[in-house]
Design a protein around this motif. Structure first.
Motif, PDB file in Angstrom:
ATOM      1  N   UNK A 225      48.073 -37.913  86.548  1.00  0.00           N
ATOM      2  CA  UNK A 225      47.355 -38.994  87.198  1.00  0.00           C
ATOM      3  C   UNK A 225      48.315 -39.979  87.850  1.00  0.00           C
ATOM      4  N   UNK A 226      49.487 -40.154  87.236  1.00  0.00           N
ATOM      5  CA  UNK A 226      50.477 -41.097  87.745  1.00  0.00           C
ATOM      6  C   UNK A 226      51.402 -40.451  88.764  1.00  0.00           C
ATOM      7  N   UNK A 227      51.914 -39.271  88.464  1.00  0.00           N
ATOM      8  CA  UNK A 227      52.925 -38.629  89.309  1.00  0.00           C
ATOM      9  C   UNK A 227      52.353 -37.653  90.339  1.00  0.00           C
ATOM     10  N   UNK A 228      51.157 -37.176  90.112  1.00  0.00           N
ATOM     11  CA  UNK A 228      50.588 -36.154  90.977  1.00  0.00           C
ATOM     12  C   UNK A 228      50.907 -34.742  90.534  1.00  0.00           C
ATOM     13  N   UNK A 229      51.744 -34.596  89.509  1.00  0.00           N
ATOM     14  CA  UNK A 229      52.078 -33.272  88.989  1.00  0.00           C
ATOM     15  C   UNK A 229      52.759 -32.401  90.025  1.00  0.00           C
ATOM     16  N   UNK A 230      52.458 -31.109  90.020  1.00  0.00           N
ATOM     17  CA  UNK A 230      53.080 -30.165  90.949  1.00  0.00           C
ATOM     18  C   UNK A 230      52.683 -30.433  92.396  1.00  0.00           C
ATOM     19  N   UNK A 231      51.594 -31.139  92.611  1.00  0.00           N
ATOM     20  CA  UNK A 231      51.160 -31.446  93.970  1.00  0.00           C
ATOM     21  C   UNK A 231      52.045 -32.497  94.618  1.00  0.00           C
ATOM     22  N   UNK A 232      52.716 -33.301  93.783  1.00  0.00           N
ATOM     23  CA  UNK A 232      53.562 -34.364  94.297  1.00  0.00           C
ATOM     24  C   UNK A 232      52.873 -35.713  94.245  1.00  0.00           C
ATOM     25  N   UNK A 233      53.597 -36.785  94.564  1.00  0.00           N
ATOM     26  CA  UNK A 233      53.038 -38.140  94.470  1.00  0.00           C
ATOM     27  C   UNK A 233      51.801 -38.390  95.323  1.00  0.00           C
ATOM     28  N   UNK A 234      51.508 -37.529  96.279  1.00  0.00           N
ATOM     29  CA  UNK A 234      50.270 -37.702  97.041  1.00  0.00           C
ATOM     30  C   UNK A 234      49.045 -37.504  96.160  1.00  0.00           C
ATOM     31  N   UNK A 235      49.241 -36.866  95.011  1.00  0.00           N
ATOM     32  CA  UNK A 235      48.160 -36.716  94.058  1.00  0.00           C
ATOM     33  C   UNK A 235      48.128 -37.829  93.025  1.00  0.00           C
ATOM     34  N   UNK A 236      48.968 -38.840  93.202  1.00  0.00           N
ATOM     35  CA  UNK A 236      49.014 -39.973  92.280  1.00  0.00           C
ATOM     36  C   UNK A 236      47.877 -40.947  92.559  1.00  0.00           C
ATOM     37  N   UNK A 237      47.399 -41.582  91.528  1.00  0.00           N
ATOM     38  CA  UNK A 237      46.348 -42.584  91.700  1.00  0.00           C
ATOM     39  C   UNK A 237      46.847 -43.747  92.550  1.00  0.00           C
ATOM     40  N   UNK A 238      48.172 -43.995  92.536  1.00  0.00           N
ATOM     41  CA  UNK A 238      48.724 -45.072  93.367  1.00  0.00           C
ATOM     42  C   UNK A 238      48.604 -44.736  94.854  1.00  0.00           C
ATOM     43  N   UNK A 239      48.810 -43.471  95.210  1.00  0.00           N
ATOM     44  CA  UNK A 239      48.664 -43.062  96.609  1.00  0.00           C
ATOM     45  C   UNK A 239      47.229 -43.256  97.079  1.00  0.00           C
ATOM     46  N   UNK A 240      46.283 -42.859  96.239  1.00  0.00           N
ATOM     47  CA  UNK A 240      44.871 -43.018  96.596  1.00  0.00           C
ATOM     48  C   UNK A 240      44.528 -44.496  96.761  1.00  0.00           C
ATOM     49  N   UNK A 241      44.986 -45.314  95.828  1.00  0.00           N
ATOM     50  CA  UNK A 241      44.692 -46.746  95.874  1.00  0.00           C
ATOM     51  C   UNK A 241      45.257 -47.400  97.130  1.00  0.00           C
ATOM     52  N   UNK A 242      46.552 -47.165  97.408  1.00  0.00           N
ATOM     53  CA  UNK A 242      47.172 -47.783  98.575  1.00  0.00           C
ATOM     54  C   UNK A 242      46.585 -47.236  99.876  1.00  0.00           C
ATOM     55  N   UNK A 243      46.248 -45.935  99.887  1.00  0.00           N
ATOM     56  CA  UNK A 243      45.644 -45.344 101.070  1.00  0.00           C
ATOM     57  C   UNK A 243      44.296 -45.962 101.383  1.00  0.00           C
ATOM     58  N   UNK A 244      43.504 -46.199 100.350  1.00  0.00           N
ATOM     59  CA  UNK A 244      42.188 -46.819 100.537  1.00  0.00           C
ATOM     60  C   UNK A 244      42.338 -48.240 101.075  1.00  0.00           C
ATOM     61  N   UNK A 245      43.295 -48.983 100.521  1.00  0.00           N
ATOM     62  CA  UNK A 245      43.526 -50.359 100.977  1.00  0.00           C
ATOM     63  C   UNK A 245      43.880 -50.382 102.460  1.00  0.00           C
ATOM     64  N   UNK A 246      44.781 -49.493 102.877  1.00  0.00           N
ATOM     65  CA  UNK A 246      45.183 -49.464 104.282  1.00  0.00           C
ATOM     66  C   UNK A 246      44.044 -48.977 105.177  1.00  0.00           C
ATOM     67  N   UNK A 247      43.217 -48.062 104.665  1.00  0.00           N
ATOM     68  CA  UNK A 247      42.048 -47.620 105.429  1.00  0.00           C
ATOM     69  C   UNK A 247      41.116 -48.788 105.702  1.00  0.00           C
ATOM     70  N   UNK A 248      40.881 -49.605 104.692  1.00  0.00           N
ATOM     71  CA  UNK A 248      40.015 -50.778 104.849  1.00  0.00           C
ATOM     72  C   UNK A 248      40.601 -51.734 105.885  1.00  0.00           C
ATOM     73  N   UNK A 249      41.911 -51.942 105.838  1.00  0.00           N
ATOM     74  CA  UNK A 249      42.561 -52.845 106.804  1.00  0.00           C
ATOM     75  C   UNK A 249      42.395 -52.319 108.229  1.00  0.00           C
ATOM     76  N   UNK A 250      42.663 -51.035 108.426  1.00  0.00           N
ATOM     77  CA  UNK A 250      42.540 -50.453 109.772  1.00  0.00           C
ATOM     78  C   UNK A 250      41.095 -50.485 110.267  1.00  0.00           C
TER      79      UNK A 250
END
Length: 278
Positions: A225-250
């Protein structure tokens, strides 16, 4: 048919580019040159096929302000991924053991430049833009985001959660960046900056794909959940959170600038079809 011709033209450029890059695999400088050349050629071909099939200037790839827009996109992408890594490192799940490979980063620069341009031309330049004409901005954002996430299921070490994460954080963010600017340069820069930071700087997996070592010799371990595992940090909850924030801004910027396209009513679609048939 314009969708078909545009997709065929862009995909053809990259299929040729992939074959050429495969020949020079292992040479980072040639990979850099050919990757950047393929990206530039794809933009030119995209502009040409749009002009031929839609009989209009391809304003979404116009040269005016392109350099600054790409630069801002790269800065945002690198900073955003850096923030993800900083949070993972704060929890003790990302460690730097020293310097990695500068030449590896050079090759990754070219590879990621071609990948970013390819995906932005296909998903935002063609699919999002044309879906938006009929379905409106919000539906186009959701549909192309889903398609973008599903396309990453073809990657090694892909997972359903990884695809969902990509659909939310990247599909939404990059589509919103296009909606806000009405040009492809910021999405291309943002996409490249994110991917190059992941591979060329922090040496992590990119969407389930193991890349060459970048500038840092690093190791990631810890809860998926934190690191994204074998998928990489794009699978991290932090990536999802920051991506959503930037989507809202745009999307806020898109609304403020009057760039949101409403869904066309059935009567409007019938009228447009009738006009085209005359």
């Amino acid at each position: 048919m314009r969708v078909v011709w545009q997709l065929v033209a862009v995909v053809a450029v990259f299929l040729i580019g992939i074959q050429v890059v495969a020949v020079v695999e292992g040479n980072p400088w040639l990979t850099l040159a050919l990757g950047v050349l393929t990206a530039g050629l794809a933009v030119l071909v995209y502009g040409w096929v749009v002009r031929r099939t839609e009989r209009r200037p391809a304003t979404e790839v116009s040269r005016e302000g392109a350099g600054a827009a790409v630069g801002w996109g790269v800065l945002i992408g690198v900073a955003l991924f850096g923030a993800v890594i900083a949070n993972i490192a704060f929890l003790g799940d990302y460690e730097v053991n020293g310097l990695g490979s500068a030449t590896g980063a050079v090759g990754l620069f070219g590879f990621m430049a071609a990948a970013a341009v390819r995906e932005e031309l296909l998903f935002r330049g063609i699919l999002f833009r044309i879906m938006e004409e009929r379905a409106g901005t919000w539906i186009a954002l959701a549909l192309t985001g889903m398609l973008f996430g599903l396309s990453h299921l073809l990657n090694p070490h892909a997972s359903l959660w990884g695809a969902i994460a990509i659909a939310i954080e990247a599909g939404g963010m990059l589509g919103a960046a296009y909606a806000a600017t009405r040009k492809l340069w910021v999405p291309i820069g943002l996409h490249f900056g994110w991917n190059f930071a992941a591979s060329g700087i922090f040496s992590t997996e990119v969407s389930g794909t193991n890349t060459q070592q970048g500038m840092l010799d690093s190791a990631t371990s810890g809860p998926q959940l934190i690191t994204g595992g074998d998928f990489g940090p794009e699978g991290s909850v932090f990536s999802v959170l920051f991506g959503v924030v930037l989507t809202v801004v745009f999307m806020w910027l898109a609304r403020r600038r009057g760039h949101l396209v409403p869904r066309r009513r059935r009567a409007d679609r019938v009228e447009a079809t009738t006009t085209l048939s005359r």
